[in-house]
Design a protein around this motif. Sequence first.
Motif, PDB file in Angstrom:
ATOM      1  N   ASP A 126       6.651  83.095 -15.857  1.00 26.55           N
ATOM      2  CA  ASP A 126       7.582  84.023 -16.496  1.00 26.55           C
ATOM      3  C   ASP A 126       8.646  84.482 -15.496  1.00 26.55           C
ATOM      4  OD1 ASP A 126       8.063  85.145 -19.052  1.00 26.55           O
ATOM      5  OD2 ASP A 126       7.480  87.116 -18.318  1.00 26.55           O
ATOM      6  N   GLU A 127       8.208  84.738 -14.271  1.00 27.15           N
ATOM      7  CA  GLU A 127       9.138  85.162 -13.220  1.00 27.15           C
ATOM      8  C   GLU A 127      10.112  84.044 -12.866  1.00 27.15           C
ATOM      9  OE1 GLU A 127       9.030  86.715  -8.547  1.00 27.15           O
ATOM     10  OE2 GLU A 127       7.175  86.483  -9.683  1.00 27.15           O
ATOM     11  N   LEU A 128       9.605  82.821 -12.710  1.00 24.65           N
ATOM     12  CA  LEU A 128      10.460  81.692 -12.341  1.00 24.65           C
ATOM     13  C   LEU A 128      11.502  81.392 -13.413  1.00 24.65           C
ATOM     14  CD1 LEU A 128       7.772  79.339 -10.765  1.00 24.65           C
ATOM     15  CD2 LEU A 128       9.736  80.341  -9.566  1.00 24.65           C
ATOM     16  N   ILE A 129      11.098  81.472 -14.681  1.00 21.11           N
ATOM     17  CA  ILE A 129      12.048  81.215 -15.766  1.00 21.11           C
ATOM     18  C   ILE A 129      13.095  82.322 -15.818  1.00 21.11           C
ATOM     19  CG2 ILE A 129      12.319  81.067 -18.274  1.00 21.11           C
ATOM     20  CD1 ILE A 129       9.675  79.598 -18.398  1.00 21.11           C
ATOM     21  N   SER A 130      12.666  83.573 -15.561  1.00 27.03           N
ATOM     22  CA  SER A 130      13.617  84.693 -15.529  1.00 27.03           C
ATOM     23  C   SER A 130      14.620  84.510 -14.393  1.00 27.03           C
ATOM     24  CB  SER A 130      12.872  86.027 -15.358  1.00 27.03           C
ATOM     25  OG  SER A 130      12.045  86.286 -16.477  1.00 27.03           O
ATOM     26  N   ILE A 131      14.132  84.044 -13.253  1.00 29.99           N
ATOM     27  CA  ILE A 131      15.018  83.787 -12.111  1.00 29.99           C
ATOM     28  C   ILE A 131      16.012  82.688 -12.464  1.00 29.99           C
ATOM     29  CG2 ILE A 131      15.103  82.846  -9.756  1.00 29.99           C
ATOM     30  CD1 ILE A 131      12.430  84.305  -9.244  1.00 29.99           C
ATOM     31  N   ILE A 182       8.192  86.535 -21.805  1.00 30.44           N
ATOM     32  CA  ILE A 182       7.073  86.292 -22.711  1.00 30.44           C
ATOM     33  C   ILE A 182       5.794  86.990 -22.263  1.00 30.44           C
ATOM     34  CG2 ILE A 182       5.601  84.486 -23.723  1.00 30.44           C
ATOM     35  CD1 ILE A 182       8.121  82.609 -23.327  1.00 30.44           C
ATOM     36  N   PHE A 183       5.483  86.917 -20.980  1.00 33.94           N
ATOM     37  CA  PHE A 183       4.216  87.471 -20.486  1.00 33.94           C
ATOM     38  C   PHE A 183       4.426  88.779 -19.722  1.00 33.94           C
ATOM     39  CE2 PHE A 183       3.391  82.927 -21.047  1.00 33.94           C
ATOM     40  CZ  PHE A 183       2.243  82.986 -21.844  1.00 33.94           C
ATOM     41  N   LYS A 184       5.346  89.590 -20.207  1.00 40.20           N
ATOM     42  CA  LYS A 184       5.652  90.862 -19.551  1.00 40.20           C
ATOM     43  C   LYS A 184       4.414  91.763 -19.490  1.00 40.20           C
ATOM     44  CE  LYS A 184       8.985  94.678 -19.691  1.00 40.20           C
ATOM     45  NZ  LYS A 184       8.017  95.765 -19.842  1.00 40.20           N
ATOM     46  N   ASP A 185       3.547  91.678 -20.492  1.00 43.20           N
ATOM     47  CA  ASP A 185       2.323  92.497 -20.504  1.00 43.20           C
ATOM     48  C   ASP A 185       1.483  92.263 -19.251  1.00 43.20           C
ATOM     49  OD1 ASP A 185       3.264  92.182 -23.261  1.00 43.20           O
ATOM     50  OD2 ASP A 185       1.487  93.341 -23.800  1.00 43.20           O
ATOM     51  N   LEU A 186       1.461  91.035 -18.767  1.00 42.91           N
ATOM     52  CA  LEU A 186       0.648  90.724 -17.592  1.00 42.91           C
ATOM     53  C   LEU A 186       1.253  91.350 -16.339  1.00 42.91           C
ATOM     54  CD1 LEU A 186      -0.285  86.991 -18.308  1.00 42.91           C
ATOM     55  CD2 LEU A 186      -1.602  89.063 -18.818  1.00 42.91           C
ATOM     56  N   PHE A 187       2.584  91.478 -16.306  1.00 42.70           N
ATOM     57  CA  PHE A 187       3.221  92.194 -15.198  1.00 42.70           C
ATOM     58  C   PHE A 187       2.850  93.669 -15.263  1.00 42.70           C
ATOM     59  CE2 PHE A 187       5.789  88.416 -15.295  1.00 42.70           C
ATOM     60  CZ  PHE A 187       6.279  88.261 -14.015  1.00 42.70           C
ATOM     61  N   ASP A 188       2.844  94.223 -16.478  1.00 38.74           N
ATOM     62  CA  ASP A 188       2.603  95.653 -16.653  1.00 38.74           C
ATOM     63  C   ASP A 188       1.157  96.044 -16.383  1.00 38.74           C
ATOM     64  OD1 ASP A 188       5.245  96.053 -17.265  1.00 38.74           O
ATOM     65  OD2 ASP A 188       4.959  95.975 -19.436  1.00 38.74           O
ATOM     66  N   ILE A 189       0.270  95.064 -16.258  1.00 43.10           N
ATOM     67  CA  ILE A 189      -1.118  95.365 -15.883  1.00 43.10           C
ATOM     68  C   ILE A 189      -1.155  96.126 -14.559  1.00 43.10           C
ATOM     69  CG2 ILE A 189      -3.285  94.310 -15.081  1.00 43.10           C
ATOM     70  CD1 ILE A 189      -3.044  94.336 -18.097  1.00 43.10           C
ATOM     71  N   ALA A 190      -0.171  95.851 -13.697  1.00 45.81           N
ATOM     72  CA  ALA A 190      -0.125  96.534 -12.394  1.00 45.81           C
ATOM     73  C   ALA A 190      -0.030  98.046 -12.554  1.00 45.81           C
ATOM     74  CB  ALA A 190       1.054  96.011 -11.573  1.00 45.81           C
TER      75      ALA A 190
END
Length: 367
Positions: free
Chosen positions: A286-291, A328-336
């Motif tokens: 998700d990060e790489l595609i955003s970059i 798409i997987f922003k929820d997994l980032f927000d787990i932090a």
Amino acid sequence: MKPIAPCYYGDYLQLDKLLGAQQPVSPQYGEPAHDETLFIVVHQAYELWFKQILHELGSIMSIFSQDQVKDEQLTIVVHRMKRVNKIQALINDQIQIMETMTPQDFLQFRNFLVPASGGQSIQFKLIEASLGLKKHQRLAFDQESFYQRLSTEHQKTLKALEDQPSLFDYVENWLARMPFLEFEDFKFWKLYQSATHEMLDSDADIIKANHYLTEDEKSQQLKELTSTRKNFEALFDEKLFKEASKNRQFRLTHKATLSALFISLYQEEPVFNLPYQFLSQLTELDELISIWRYRHAVMVQRMVGSKIGTGGSSGHEYLKATVEANRIFKDLFDIATFLIPKSALPELPARIKRNLGYFFSDSQKEA
């Protein structure tokens, strides 16, 4: 056994087709534009890598479509996700090659490309749909013109895929099936909730005691901390969680979110090592595609400034807006948001740790 026929390098790779597939359009209108060949090669390279990404994602989704994902299959999944991420990182680096072309070099042939644009890359749209980007999550411009820019055949292909479960859907269901959220009489979530309250109270004390902050700054930080507390309240209350989901604060279900959090909290437990690696690979993709989206947007601004895109979008501004909108997987980032220090983690009873680790002897006693 059938005899193995001699194989010639050029024939195997079909190099006649591959190397003959660069057909610049600028010569049709006058002098050939030198950099048009570069433009074509870079985009063809993108499409070849997109094909490989779709190949890898297809195999991963096939595994997750099963009722049970075995450990050895998860090893394969992590390996293939790492490959996808290496490919995406390489795609990101290819922008540097494109940037060797000056804006005026690009203007030599840009107008000949209308109305073609990267928005017509069916493979990239298939990647987005496979990962879990739904039509209603897209920008308003895309919701209206998303399909119109594609051929009829490609519209049918994309719509057919969007009707199928995505990798996001499979991962969500897989997380929701995790069997470690209930531990008989061990109330993990109550202990965790108590630990988070202590952590947030400590954060508030630190803000109040910070002499380098003005009263307004303290007030602002305490307000932000109150917002964080509400996030935690939603985590512990399924009704509040559903309300937050309606506001797009969460996309994963409540149970799937708790599972992802538990895996992250206890990532060092052997049984969670591969699941944690997999979730980490999803966040990395998700990060790489955003970059890639961001670098593409910056490159477009460098090349054409504020001109509209060849496909009819607002160009740079549209591309920049997709960086956040299409995650798409922003929820997994927000787990932090919900992680706490390891020293504050509730210790799991021995009988539970036994189920989470590797045991080679029956002589070990449960606590």
